[in-house]
Scaffold this motif. Structure first.
Motif, mmCIF file in Angstrom:
data_model
loop_
_atom_site.group_PDB
_atom_site.id
_atom_site.type_symbol
_atom_site.label_atom_id
_atom_site.label_comp_id
_atom_site.label_asym_id
_atom_site.label_seq_id
_atom_site.Cartn_x
_atom_site.Cartn_y
_atom_site.Cartn_z
ATOM 1 N N LEU A 140 0.854 -1.180 0.000
ATOM 2 C CA LEU A 140 0.000 0.000 0.000
ATOM 3 C C LEU A 140 0.890 1.230 0.000
ATOM 4 O O LEU A 140 1.736 1.400 0.881
ATOM 5 C CB LEU A 140 -0.915 0.024 1.218
ATOM 6 C CG LEU A 140 -1.996 -1.046 1.272
ATOM 7 C CD1 LEU A 140 -2.816 -0.911 2.552
ATOM 8 C CD2 LEU A 140 -2.902 -0.962 0.062
ATOM 9 N N VAL A 141 0.703 2.076 -0.993
ATOM 10 C CA VAL A 141 1.483 3.302 -1.133
ATOM 11 C C VAL A 141 0.520 4.485 -1.149
ATOM 12 O O VAL A 141 -0.565 4.402 -1.714
ATOM 13 C CB VAL A 141 2.366 3.260 -2.404
ATOM 14 C CG1 VAL A 141 1.531 3.128 -3.658
ATOM 15 C CG2 VAL A 141 3.261 4.475 -2.501
ATOM 16 N N ASP A 142 0.905 5.549 -0.480
ATOM 17 C CA ASP A 142 0.063 6.739 -0.439
ATOM 18 C C ASP A 142 0.913 7.929 -0.837
ATOM 19 O O ASP A 142 2.145 7.828 -0.922
ATOM 20 C CB ASP A 142 -0.518 6.935 0.970
ATOM 21 C CG ASP A 142 -1.841 7.673 0.974
ATOM 22 O OD1 ASP A 142 -2.187 8.303 -0.054
ATOM 23 O OD2 ASP A 142 -2.539 7.643 1.995
ATOM 24 N N GLY A 143 0.256 9.030 -1.082
ATOM 25 C CA GLY A 143 0.962 10.237 -1.478
ATOM 26 C C GLY A 143 0.281 11.468 -0.935
ATOM 27 O O GLY A 143 -0.931 11.482 -0.742
ATOM 28 N N ASP A 144 1.077 12.487 -0.686
ATOM 29 C CA ASP A 144 0.534 13.729 -0.161
ATOM 30 C C ASP A 144 -0.483 14.335 -1.124
ATOM 31 O O ASP A 144 -1.428 14.981 -0.701
ATOM 32 C CB ASP A 144 1.664 14.726 0.103
ATOM 33 C CG ASP A 144 2.658 14.201 1.143
ATOM 34 O OD1 ASP A 144 2.218 13.516 2.090
ATOM 35 O OD2 ASP A 144 3.856 14.472 0.994
ATOM 36 N N GLN A 145 -0.305 14.096 -2.414
ATOM 37 C CA GLN A 145 -1.230 14.594 -3.436
ATOM 38 C C GLN A 145 -1.927 13.440 -4.145
ATOM 39 O O GLN A 145 -2.394 13.591 -5.261
ATOM 40 C CB GLN A 145 -0.469 15.443 -4.474
ATOM 41 C CG GLN A 145 0.423 16.510 -3.901
ATOM 42 C CD GLN A 145 -0.300 17.481 -2.991
ATOM 43 O OE1 GLN A 145 -1.410 17.897 -3.284
ATOM 44 N NE2 GLN A 145 0.320 17.822 -1.875
ATOM 45 N N GLY A 146 -1.965 12.278 -3.509
ATOM 46 C CA GLY A 146 -2.568 11.103 -4.131
ATOM 47 C C GLY A 146 -1.511 10.250 -4.817
ATOM 48 O O GLY A 146 -0.325 10.574 -4.816
ATOM 49 N N VAL A 147 -1.952 9.152 -5.410
ATOM 50 C CA VAL A 147 -1.063 8.199 -6.078
ATOM 51 C C VAL A 147 -1.604 7.943 -7.476
ATOM 52 O O VAL A 147 -2.796 7.705 -7.654
ATOM 53 C CB VAL A 147 -0.999 6.863 -5.299
ATOM 54 C CG1 VAL A 147 -0.091 5.868 -5.997
ATOM 55 C CG2 VAL A 147 -0.537 7.096 -3.876
ATOM 56 N N LYS A 148 -0.715 7.980 -8.451
ATOM 57 C CA LYS A 148 -1.116 7.712 -9.832
ATOM 58 C C LYS A 148 -0.925 6.228 -10.146
ATOM 59 O O LYS A 148 -0.096 5.551 -9.534
ATOM 60 C CB LYS A 148 -0.291 8.556 -10.796
ATOM 61 C CG LYS A 148 -0.548 10.038 -10.638
ATOM 62 C CD LYS A 148 0.283 10.840 -11.598
ATOM 63 C CE LYS A 148 -0.052 12.305 -11.416
ATOM 64 N NZ LYS A 148 1.042 13.172 -11.718
ATOM 65 N N VAL A 149 -1.672 5.750 -11.114
ATOM 66 C CA VAL A 149 -1.558 4.352 -11.543
ATOM 67 C C VAL A 149 -0.122 4.066 -11.981
ATOM 68 O O VAL A 149 0.429 3.006 -11.678
ATOM 69 C CB VAL A 149 -2.559 4.046 -12.683
ATOM 70 C CG1 VAL A 149 -2.306 2.670 -13.252
ATOM 71 C CG2 VAL A 149 -3.984 4.160 -12.176
#
Length: 156
Positions: free
Chosen positions: A36-45
């Motif tokens: 599971l990976v997350d991002g401060d501005q979301g995660v792209k495919v």
């Protein structure tokens, strides 16, 4: 080193140049390896695909896992509990549903994240007294008093 630790290392290695992405969890079980990976501005495919290729290649090269498995890389779903302080920060301003160790459930807007807990704004309804309105009250909840926190989605 156990396989989950190596997978985490490989995934973090792949996103080392991306300060906006972070690994939330790595789970191996039932023939499934989940990152599971997350991002401060979301995660792209494409981010998930890059991590999958990098981790998959190195796991095969190093023969880290000795049985068949499906590798899945994704961002946490909206029903996935928040695990890291960074996830809480990303969701400041949103409504949270919180479970506490004693079974208490609370809801409120996440106002601020501190190193030891969160500040939420709860709507407190008074006892059944005629004419009284609910009040907004700020309450601090230490992380140790949160067994689960999820972002609440409103469809209003």
């Amino acid at each position: 080193m156990n396989p989950e630790q190596r997978v985490r290392e490989l995934a973090e290695e792949r996103i080392a140049d991306r300060n906006d992405l972070f690994i939330v969890d790595v789970k191996l079980g039932g023939g499934r390896l989940e990152i599971l990976v997350d991002g401060d501005q979301g995660v792209k495919v494409q981010d998930c695909a890059d991590i999958s290729r990098h981790v998959g290649f190195h796991l095969e090269e190093e023969n880290v896992i000795d049985h068949a498995y499906n590798l899945e890389v994704s961002s946490p779903g909206i029903d996935t509990p928040l695990k890291m302080e960074r996830q809480y920060r990303k969701n400041e301003g949103r409504d949270l549903g919180i479970k506490q160790p004693d079974g208490t459930r609370r809801e409120g807007k996440l106002l601020k994240v501190e190193t030891d807990g969160i500040l939420i704004e709860e709507k407190i309804k008074p006892a059944k007294a005629a004419g009284q309105k609910a009040q907004l009250v700020e309450n601090f909840i230490p992380f140790g008093q949160i067994t689960e926190a999820k972002v609440l989605i409103s469809f209003k």
